[in-house]
Design a protein around this motif. Structure first.
Motif, PDB file in Angstrom:
ATOM      1  N   ARG A 104       0.832  -1.211   0.000  1.00  0.00           N
ATOM      2  CA  ARG A 104       0.000   0.000   0.000  1.00  0.00           C
ATOM      3  C   ARG A 104       0.865   1.259   0.000  1.00  0.00           C
ATOM      4  O   ARG A 104       0.400   2.347   0.303  1.00  0.00           O
ATOM      5  N   HIS A 105       2.144   1.066  -0.300  1.00  0.00           N
ATOM      6  CA  HIS A 105       3.067   2.194  -0.430  1.00  0.00           C
ATOM      7  C   HIS A 105       3.334   2.869   0.925  1.00  0.00           C
ATOM      8  O   HIS A 105       3.570   4.067   1.003  1.00  0.00           O
ATOM      9  N   ARG A 106       3.259   2.069   1.999  1.00  0.00           N
ATOM     10  CA  ARG A 106       3.507   2.593   3.335  1.00  0.00           C
ATOM     11  C   ARG A 106       4.720   1.891   3.943  1.00  0.00           C
ATOM     12  O   ARG A 106       5.210   0.895   3.431  1.00  0.00           O
ATOM     13  N   GLY A 107       5.190   2.412   5.071  1.00  0.00           N
ATOM     14  CA  GLY A 107       6.341   1.808   5.727  1.00  0.00           C
ATOM     15  C   GLY A 107       7.564   1.861   4.829  1.00  0.00           C
ATOM     16  O   GLY A 107       7.827   2.870   4.165  1.00  0.00           O
ATOM     17  N   SER A 108       8.300   0.759   4.769  1.00  0.00           N
ATOM     18  CA  SER A 108       9.497   0.742   3.916  1.00  0.00           C
ATOM     19  C   SER A 108       9.137   0.821   2.436  1.00  0.00           C
ATOM     20  O   SER A 108       9.989   1.127   1.598  1.00  0.00           O
ATOM     21  N   GLY A 109       7.865   0.584   2.098  1.00  0.00           N
ATOM     22  CA  GLY A 109       7.419   0.713   0.713  1.00  0.00           C
ATOM     23  C   GLY A 109       7.403   2.146   0.222  1.00  0.00           C
ATOM     24  O   GLY A 109       7.291   2.393  -0.985  1.00  0.00           O
ATOM     25  N   LEU A 110       7.545   3.102   1.132  1.00  0.00           N
ATOM     26  CA  LEU A 110       7.561   4.521   0.763  1.00  0.00           C
ATOM     27  C   LEU A 110       8.976   5.029   0.486  1.00  0.00           C
ATOM     28  O   LEU A 110       9.150   6.089  -0.127  1.00  0.00           O
ATOM     29  N   LEU A 111       9.987   4.273   0.909  1.00  0.00           N
ATOM     30  CA  LEU A 111      11.370   4.771   0.873  1.00  0.00           C
ATOM     31  C   LEU A 111      11.879   5.082  -0.534  1.00  0.00           C
ATOM     32  O   LEU A 111      12.760   5.927  -0.697  1.00  0.00           O
ATOM     33  N   GLY A 112      11.329   4.425  -1.536  1.00  0.00           N
ATOM     34  CA  GLY A 112      11.775   4.675  -2.901  1.00  0.00           C
ATOM     35  C   GLY A 112      11.056   5.835  -3.575  1.00  0.00           C
ATOM     36  O   GLY A 112      11.396   6.186  -4.717  1.00  0.00           O
ATOM     37  N   ASP A 113      10.107   6.449  -2.864  1.00  0.00           N
ATOM     38  CA  ASP A 113       9.317   7.533  -3.448  1.00  0.00           C
ATOM     39  C   ASP A 113       9.784   8.869  -2.867  1.00  0.00           C
ATOM     40  O   ASP A 113       9.216   9.392  -1.908  1.00  0.00           O
ATOM     41  N   THR A 114      10.818   9.421  -3.461  1.00  0.00           N
ATOM     42  CA  THR A 114      11.414  10.661  -2.958  1.00  0.00           C
ATOM     43  C   THR A 114      10.411  11.801  -2.917  1.00  0.00           C
ATOM     44  O   THR A 114      10.383  12.598  -1.970  1.00  0.00           O
ATOM     45  N   GLN A 115       9.559  11.877  -3.927  1.00  0.00           N
ATOM     46  CA  GLN A 115       8.597  12.976  -4.011  1.00  0.00           C
ATOM     47  C   GLN A 115       7.593  12.936  -2.860  1.00  0.00           C
ATOM     48  O   GLN A 115       7.292  13.962  -2.235  1.00  0.00           O
ATOM     49  N   ALA A 116       7.061  11.738  -2.572  1.00  0.00           N
ATOM     50  CA  ALA A 116       6.088  11.601  -1.483  1.00  0.00           C
ATOM     51  C   ALA A 116       6.730  11.904  -0.138  1.00  0.00           C
ATOM     52  O   ALA A 116       6.135  12.581   0.716  1.00  0.00           O
ATOM     53  N   VAL A 117       7.945  11.396   0.061  1.00  0.00           N
ATOM     54  CA  VAL A 117       8.649  11.653   1.324  1.00  0.00           C
ATOM     55  C   VAL A 117       8.926  13.145   1.477  1.00  0.00           C
ATOM     56  O   VAL A 117       8.759  13.719   2.562  1.00  0.00           O
ATOM     57  N   GLN A 118       9.338  13.786   0.393  1.00  0.00           N
ATOM     58  CA  GLN A 118       9.622  15.224   0.460  1.00  0.00           C
ATOM     59  C   GLN A 118       8.367  16.014   0.844  1.00  0.00           C
ATOM     60  O   GLN A 118       8.440  16.976   1.623  1.00  0.00           O
ATOM     61  N   ALA A 119       7.222  15.614   0.324  1.00  0.00           N
ATOM     62  CA  ALA A 119       5.970  16.305   0.659  1.00  0.00           C
ATOM     63  C   ALA A 119       5.639  16.134   2.140  1.00  0.00           C
ATOM     64  O   ALA A 119       5.221  17.094   2.807  1.00  0.00           O
ATOM     65  N   ILE A 120       5.836  14.926   2.651  1.00  0.00           N
ATOM     66  CA  ILE A 120       5.557  14.672   4.073  1.00  0.00           C
ATOM     67  C   ILE A 120       6.540  15.430   4.952  1.00  0.00           C
ATOM     68  O   ILE A 120       6.158  16.013   5.980  1.00  0.00           O
ATOM     69  N   MET A 121       7.808  15.457   4.557  1.00  0.00           N
ATOM     70  CA  MET A 121       8.795  16.207   5.336  1.00  0.00           C
ATOM     71  C   MET A 121       8.486  17.706   5.312  1.00  0.00           C
ATOM     72  O   MET A 121       8.715  18.421   6.290  1.00  0.00           O
ATOM     73  N   GLY A 122       7.924  18.165   4.204  1.00  0.00           N
ATOM     74  CA  GLY A 122       7.507  19.563   4.127  1.00  0.00           C
ATOM     75  C   GLY A 122       6.405  19.873   5.120  1.00  0.00           C
ATOM     76  O   GLY A 122       6.398  20.937   5.756  1.00  0.00           O
ATOM     77  N   GLU A 123       5.470  18.939   5.271  1.00  0.00           N
ATOM     78  CA  GLU A 123       4.394  19.114   6.247  1.00  0.00           C
ATOM     79  C   GLU A 123       4.950  19.071   7.668  1.00  0.00           C
ATOM     80  O   GLU A 123       4.514  19.829   8.542  1.00  0.00           O
ATOM     81  N   ILE A 124       5.918  18.192   7.905  1.00  0.00           N
ATOM     82  CA  ILE A 124       6.570  18.145   9.224  1.00  0.00           C
ATOM     83  C   ILE A 124       7.247  19.474   9.522  1.00  0.00           C
ATOM     84  O   ILE A 124       7.148  20.014  10.637  1.00  0.00           O
ATOM     85  N   ALA A 125       7.943  20.026   8.530  1.00  0.00           N
ATOM     86  CA  ALA A 125       8.616  21.313   8.717  1.00  0.00           C
ATOM     87  C   ALA A 125       7.600  22.414   9.018  1.00  0.00           C
ATOM     88  O   ALA A 125       7.830  23.271   9.889  1.00  0.00           O
ATOM     89  N   ARG A 126       6.464  22.379   8.314  1.00  0.00           N
ATOM     90  CA  ARG A 126       5.432  23.403   8.531  1.00  0.00           C
ATOM     91  C   ARG A 126       4.875  23.318   9.946  1.00  0.00           C
ATOM     92  O   ARG A 126       4.733  24.343  10.640  1.00  0.00           O
ATOM     93  N   GLN A 127       4.551  22.102  10.395  1.00  0.00           N
ATOM     94  CA  GLN A 127       3.977  21.954  11.726  1.00  0.00           C
ATOM     95  C   GLN A 127       5.012  22.239  12.816  1.00  0.00           C
ATOM     96  O   GLN A 127       4.677  22.782  13.881  1.00  0.00           O
ATOM     97  N   SER A 128       6.266  21.874  12.551  1.00  0.00           N
ATOM     98  CA  SER A 128       7.326  22.154  13.531  1.00  0.00           C
ATOM     99  C   SER A 128       7.527  23.655  13.699  1.00  0.00           C
ATOM    100  O   SER A 128       7.818  24.133  14.801  1.00  0.00           O
ATOM    101  N   ALA A 129       7.385  24.394  12.601  1.00  0.00           N
ATOM    102  CA  ALA A 129       7.580  25.850  12.649  1.00  0.00           C
ATOM    103  C   ALA A 129       6.532  26.527  13.516  1.00  0.00           C
ATOM    104  O   ALA A 129       6.793  27.575  14.115  1.00  0.00           O
ATOM    105  N   THR A 130       5.346  25.929  13.603  1.00  0.00           N
ATOM    106  CA  THR A 130       4.285  26.504  14.435  1.00  0.00           C
ATOM    107  C   THR A 130       4.355  25.998  15.871  1.00  0.00           C
ATOM    108  O   THR A 130       3.523  26.376  16.704  1.00  0.00           O
ATOM    109  N   GLU A 131       5.335  25.120  16.122  1.00  0.00           N
ATOM    110  CA  GLU A 131       5.567  24.556  17.459  1.00  0.00           C
ATOM    111  C   GLU A 131       4.362  23.772  17.974  1.00  0.00           C
ATOM    112  O   GLU A 131       4.122  23.689  19.179  1.00  0.00           O
ATOM    113  N   THR A 132       3.605  23.187  17.038  1.00  0.00           N
ATOM    114  CA  THR A 132       2.476  22.357  17.458  1.00  0.00           C
ATOM    115  C   THR A 132       2.942  20.969  17.894  1.00  0.00           C
ATOM    116  O   THR A 132       2.302  20.331  18.732  1.00  0.00           O
TER     117      THR A 132
END
Length: 316
Positions: A104-132
């Motif tokens: 289902r493209h989750r867990g280690s199945g996501l590791l080869g998808d640089t674009q999807a990981v980058q999008a998720i890391m972008g969301e992490i950066a956004r939420q971290s910036a708001t200190e939530t």
């Protein structure tokens, strides 16, 4: 001294298990809950309920929820659900090797998808910036090749993470085959975040060797090793073997057993929730006792088998 983190294992490290372990054995910096997932478009309710420390169990272990997702949309849904419950630390799973998640493209199945990981890391950066919330990542070297982890490393290095936990195997190996220590050491040198080692730790000497070999390591995450030896973390911290291991094991079990009796109905339901406690403990208890525990079909037979672990019943 390294931090010891308790890895999540579906069906084993439940809320009552975490609370009982913290009360009886301890030595754990944080307990990571089994991953929260999307089910029918929503966070799975059973996973959310299990994040709560059961009522009536003293103490409140530090629990960090984990999420598994195949897209930034799934990630947002899960993170928002946890933030609404008051959690301020979230771990993102890119390490689960089981086909049901990988396909289902989750867990280690996501590791080869640089674009999807980058999008998720972008969301992490956004939420971290708001200190939530603060975020960490648990991952493998890749699903099919270590190249996958190293392709992601620049993205991960640029994301505000508290730490990365790395299991130095490929997803396709699951839990078999050799650990790729050379790739781990390369990742260790190039990772700009605190790094936690995960994989095949079963005794204190291994933790000591890891600590000696990697002085900049932030900690170790242990799952099956702690299920098999619940005193492992406290023994590492104290430098002494737990002399009352069987007695404490019995105490821990009794907390889980009493909770099951109050929560579920009927022998079969209760036994289904307590017999798995012993799955990894076979080498630590008498073979005869282990067989009686696992074969018991009635609570009375099961309780009698467990009671033989008490010192006063060792003659039986």
């Amino acid at each position: 001294m390294l931090k010891v983190l308790f890895a999540p294992l579906q069906g084993y490290t439940t809320g009552i298990y975490r609370a009982a372990h913290a009360k009886i054995f301890g030595g754990i910096e944080a307990y990571y809950a089994p991953f929260l997932r999307i089910e029918n478009g929503h966070p799975r309710e059973r996973d959310l309920r299990d994040l709560e420390t059961p009522a009536g169990v003293p103490g409140s272990p530090r629990v960090i929820p984990q999420v598994i997702a195949n897209s930034v949309e799934e990630f947002k849904i899960l993170a928002d659900a946890l933030l609404q419950k008051g959690f301020t630390e979230i771990d993102f799973n890119m390490g689960c090797p089981f086909p049901m998640q990988v396909n289902r493209h989750r867990g280690s199945g996501l590791l080869g998808d640089t674009q999807a990981v980058q999008a998720i890391m972008g969301e992490i950066a956004r939420q971290s910036a708001t200190e939530t919330a603060r975020f960490s990542v648990k991952m493998r070297l890749g699903q099919d090749s270590p190249d996958e982890a190293f392709a992601l490393l620049p993205i991960l290095n640029d994301t505000p993470l508290t730490h990365i936990t790395l299991h130095p195997r490929l997803g396709k190996q699951q839990y078999k085959g050799a650990i790729d220590i050379k790739s781990f050491e390369k990742f260790y040198r190039e990772c700009r975040h605190p790094l936690v080692y995960n994989g095949n730790i079963t005794d204190v000497s291994q933790i000591n060797e890891i600590e000696r070999r990697y002085p900049n390591l932030a900690g170790v995450m242990i799952g099956r090793g702690l299920l098999a030896r619940p005193s492992l973390a406290s023994e590492y911290r104290t430098g002494a073997t737990e002399s009352k291991f069987i007695s404490k094991l019995f105490q821990m079990h009794q907390i889980i057993f009493e909770h099951a009796r109050q929560t579920f109905q009927g022998d079969s339901q209760i036994l289904a929730h307590v017999q798995s406690f012993w799955d990894y403990l076979e080498p630590s208890i008498p073979k005869k006792t282990f067989k009686r525990i696992k074969k018991a079909g009635k609570l009375s037979v099961y309780a009698d088998a467990v009671s033989t672990l008490l010192p006063e019943n060792q003659h039986e």
